[in-house]
Design an enzyme around this catalytic site. Structure first.
Site, PDB file in Angstrom:
ATOM      1  N   ASN A 218       0.854  -1.197   0.000  1.00  0.00           N
ATOM      2  CA  ASN A 218       0.000   0.000   0.000  1.00  0.00           C
ATOM      3  C   ASN A 218       0.887   1.243   0.000  1.00  0.00           C
ATOM      4  OD1 ASN A 218       0.510   0.893   2.860  1.00  0.00           O
ATOM      5  ND2 ASN A 218      -0.292  -1.156   3.245  1.00  0.00           N
ATOM      6  N   LYS A 296       8.803 -17.279 -10.007  1.00  0.00           N
ATOM      7  CA  LYS A 296       8.018 -16.190 -10.610  1.00  0.00           C
ATOM      8  C   LYS A 296       6.859 -16.777 -11.427  1.00  0.00           C
ATOM      9  CE  LYS A 296       8.291 -12.341 -13.762  1.00  0.00           C
ATOM     10  NZ  LYS A 296       8.808 -11.990 -15.043  1.00  0.00           N
ATOM     11  N   ASP A 315      -4.431  -9.334  13.340  1.00  0.00           N
ATOM     12  CA  ASP A 315      -4.507  -7.903  13.652  1.00  0.00           C
ATOM     13  C   ASP A 315      -3.476  -7.600  14.749  1.00  0.00           C
ATOM     14  OD1 ASP A 315      -5.259  -5.361  14.766  1.00  0.00           O
ATOM     15  OD2 ASP A 315      -7.063  -5.531  13.553  1.00  0.00           O
ATOM     16  N   PHE A 334      -4.337   3.810  15.012  1.00  0.00           N
ATOM     17  CA  PHE A 334      -4.833   4.751  14.010  1.00  0.00           C
ATOM     18  C   PHE A 334      -6.039   4.128  13.336  1.00  0.00           C
ATOM     19  CE2 PHE A 334      -0.870   6.802  14.677  1.00  0.00           C
ATOM     20  CZ  PHE A 334      -1.015   8.092  14.186  1.00  0.00           C
TER      21      PHE A 334
HETATM   22  N1  CTP Z   1      -3.671  -2.773  12.243  1.00  0.00           N
HETATM   23  C1  CTP Z   1      -2.854  -3.799  12.719  1.00  0.00           C
HETATM   24  N2  CTP Z   1      -2.864  -5.014  12.101  1.00  0.00           N
HETATM   25  C2  CTP Z   1      -3.671  -5.243  11.050  1.00  0.00           C
HETATM   26  C3  CTP Z   1      -4.523  -4.213  10.554  1.00  0.00           C
HETATM   27  C4  CTP Z   1      -4.501  -2.982  11.183  1.00  0.00           C
HETATM   28  O1  CTP Z   1      -2.109  -3.582  13.685  1.00  0.00           O
HETATM   29  N3  CTP Z   1      -3.657  -6.432  10.477  1.00  0.00           N
HETATM   30  C5  CTP Z   1      -3.689  -1.505  12.981  1.00  0.00           C
HETATM   31  C6  CTP Z   1      -3.146  -0.298  12.245  1.00  0.00           C
HETATM   32  O2  CTP Z   1      -1.754  -0.138  12.534  1.00  0.00           O
HETATM   33  C7  CTP Z   1      -3.955   0.834  12.821  1.00  0.00           C
HETATM   34  C8  CTP Z   1      -5.290   0.180  13.153  1.00  0.00           C
HETATM   35  O3  CTP Z   1      -5.032  -1.220  13.223  1.00  0.00           O
HETATM   36  O4  CTP Z   1      -3.420   1.289  14.047  1.00  0.00           O
HETATM   37  C9  CTP Z   1      -6.411   0.405  12.174  1.00  0.00           C
HETATM   38  O5  CTP Z   1      -5.998   0.130  10.862  1.00  0.00           O
HETATM   39  P1  CTP Z   1      -7.030   0.374   9.666  1.00  0.00           P
HETATM   40  O6  CTP Z   1      -6.351   0.049   8.378  1.00  0.00           O
HETATM   41  O7  CTP Z   1      -7.689   1.718   9.821  1.00  0.00           O
HETATM   42  O8  CTP Z   1      -8.184  -0.665   9.996  1.00  0.00           O
HETATM   43  P2  CTP Z   1      -8.393  -2.161   9.673  1.00  0.00           P
HETATM   44  O9  CTP Z   1      -8.275  -2.945  10.919  1.00  0.00           O
HETATM   45  O10 CTP Z   1      -7.517  -2.600   8.538  1.00  0.00           O
HETATM   46  O11 CTP Z   1      -9.929  -2.162   9.269  1.00  0.00           O
HETATM   47  P3  CTP Z   1     -10.633  -1.719   7.875  1.00  0.00           P
HETATM   48  O12 CTP Z   1      -9.624  -1.899   6.794  1.00  0.00           O
HETATM   49  O13 CTP Z   1     -11.780  -2.648   7.804  1.00  0.00           O
HETATM   50  O14 CTP Z   1     -11.055  -0.273   8.066  1.00  0.00           O
END
Ligand code: CTP
Length: 412
Positions: A218, A296, A315, A334
């Site tokens: 990303n 590949k 997560d 965040f």
């Molecule tokens: N985060 C994490 N591990 C993941 C996904 C997210 O630690 N696998 C943490 C990010 O570092 C951030 C928070 O979770 O502090 C929220 O990330 P965000 O991308 O806003 O949310 P998601 O959990 O990915 O949910 P969605 O994409 O459904 O909004």
């Protein structure tokens, strides 16, 4: 940390020259001593008086000034310096440095210099990308000149792009890094409000391998997470940064672990616990290819694209926040949202069990990903606070000040 080190700061004539005053202020707070050369065009943007007031010594400008030369010749200015810092470094001064011109005090001092040099370029983005400027910068880098920035964001000319002077604190940290003998030793920079506490920060994107050359990733630049790690270390916390791939230098004073995938980030985070404070600023990929091809992947006959099956990543924030003996006393996450920002972020805080969540609207035209600024709502169990749009460095400092306040009131 910079105790007793002398920096010869050259302020060239660009609109960002005013930020050089903050470089002096922040550098002095960290123990650096400054002598300053203000070019003639630099003096159009900041006055010798304001420079002298902040630096605690006179600003030098003229090569052929009898008083300047009698008090401090241009040779002595560089001999007595441990580092020469050019901030802002304009296209003109960079060209002079690359080509060995010596037609004023700044360029003459630079030519008479054998000490390490750090430049912080600042100019319009079209100028910065011009092949002439890029060739000059490449020539300087090849001669060992270090650079910090420029960053991307709003430029003084009203346009948006790269060419923005690095943040003063990042310039100071880059100077401290060059002044420290050998590789910068991790560890808190100086005693501060978070001394004695351990902090853990995640930053940057994760890359999830499809095959040996392709990945799912990303646009996260890591700038916000790195700025938070730098601010925690500057506040005295023993800080560990676990970061995905970024183009950023390691923040001063932090122990840095570089990883690629979410699984590697989780493993390093778990190894780095316990901590008192955790900030999850990484843009962790929610999914990874269920299996990574060992070779590949080749195009198929008939042009059929491959189907990539995805698996869900753990997560990391929710894992850190889960109740248990290693849970940090304060966990900050965040929330990147494109709609119903506060509602979604509030639900996310509860679901992930973190204490605070900083919600940002990533659909905003100014964007957060990769940009220099950030605008957040801070959501806690007590409610929601709206913070103004801030540079990522300022936001990091404000967050760390808020963390310090929380730990102070918990102690008293
Ligand atoms: N985060 C994490 N591990 C993941 C996904 C997210 O630690 N696998 C943490 C990010 O570092 C951030 C928070 O979770 O502090 C929220 O990330 P965000 O991308 O806003 O949310 P998601 O959990 O990915 O949910 P969605 O994409 O459904 O909004």
């Amino acid at each position: 940390m910079g105790a007793g080190k002398n920096v010869l700061l050259i302020i060239a004539g660009g609109i960002a020259a005013y930020k050089a005053l903050d470089v002096i202020r922040r550098g002095r707070e960290r123990g650096l001593c400054f002598r300053v050369i203000l070019t003639r065009s630099g003096a159009e943007f900041v006055t010798p008086l304001s420079v002298a007031a902040l630096a605690g010594s006179k600003a030098y400008s003229e090569l052929f000034s009898l008083t300047d030369e009698a008090e401090m010749g241009h040779i002595r200015l560089v001999r007595e310096a441990d580092l020469v810092l050019v901030a802002p470094a304009t296209a003109d001064l960079i060209a002079k440095m690359a080509n060995g011109f010596a037609d004023d005090l700044a360029s003459t001092a630079l030519l008479a210099n054998e000490k390490p040099v750090l430049i912080a370029p600042s100019m319009n983005f079209v100028m910065w990308r011009h092949p002439a400027v890029q060739a000059n910068v490449a020539a300087l880098r090849a001669r060992g000149v270090a650079t910090v920035g420029p960053g991307a964001g709003d430029l003084a000319c009203g346009e948006v792009g790269d060419g923005r002077l690095a943040e003063p604190i990042d310039i100071v940290n880059a100077a401290l890094r060059l002044l420290s003998p050998g590789p910068l030793s991790p560890g808190p920079l100086s005693p501060g409000p978070l001394s004695g506490l351990k902090a853990l920060v995640t930053s940057g994107p994760t890359y999830e391998a499809i095959d040996p050359v392709r990945f799912i990733g990303n646009r996260s630049s890591g700038r916000q997470g790195h700025a938070i790690a730098a601010a925690l270390a500057a506040a005295g916390a023993e800080t560990t940064l676990v970061t995905g791939p970024t183009a950023l230098a390691d923040p001063a004073g932090c122990t840095v672990h570089r990883i690629e995938s979410a699984a590697e980030m989780l493993a390093k985070v778990q190894q780095s616990l316990p901590a008192d404070i955790a900030v999850a600023a990484a843009a962790v990929s929610d999914w990874r290819p269920a299996s990574e091809a060992t070779q590949k992947m080749k195009k198929r006959e008939g042009g059929e694209p491959p189907r990539i099956e995805l698996a869900t990543n753990a997560d990391i924030l929710a894992t850190i926040s889960a109740p248990g003996p290693k849970r940090p006393r304060l966990v900050v996450g965040f929330a990147a949202e494109t709609e119903k920002v506060i509602e979604h972020a509030t639900a996310k805080r509860r679901k992930k069990q973190c204490d605070w969540i900083l919600a940002n609207d990533v659909s905003a035209p100014t964007g957060t990903f990769g940009g220099a600024d950030n605008k957040v709502h801070v959501i806690t169990a007590d409610g929601t606070e709206e913070w103004p749009r801030l540079s990522k460095t300022e936001l990091a400092e404000r967050l760390v000040a808020r963390i310090a306040e929380t730990f102070k009131s918990a102690k008293s």
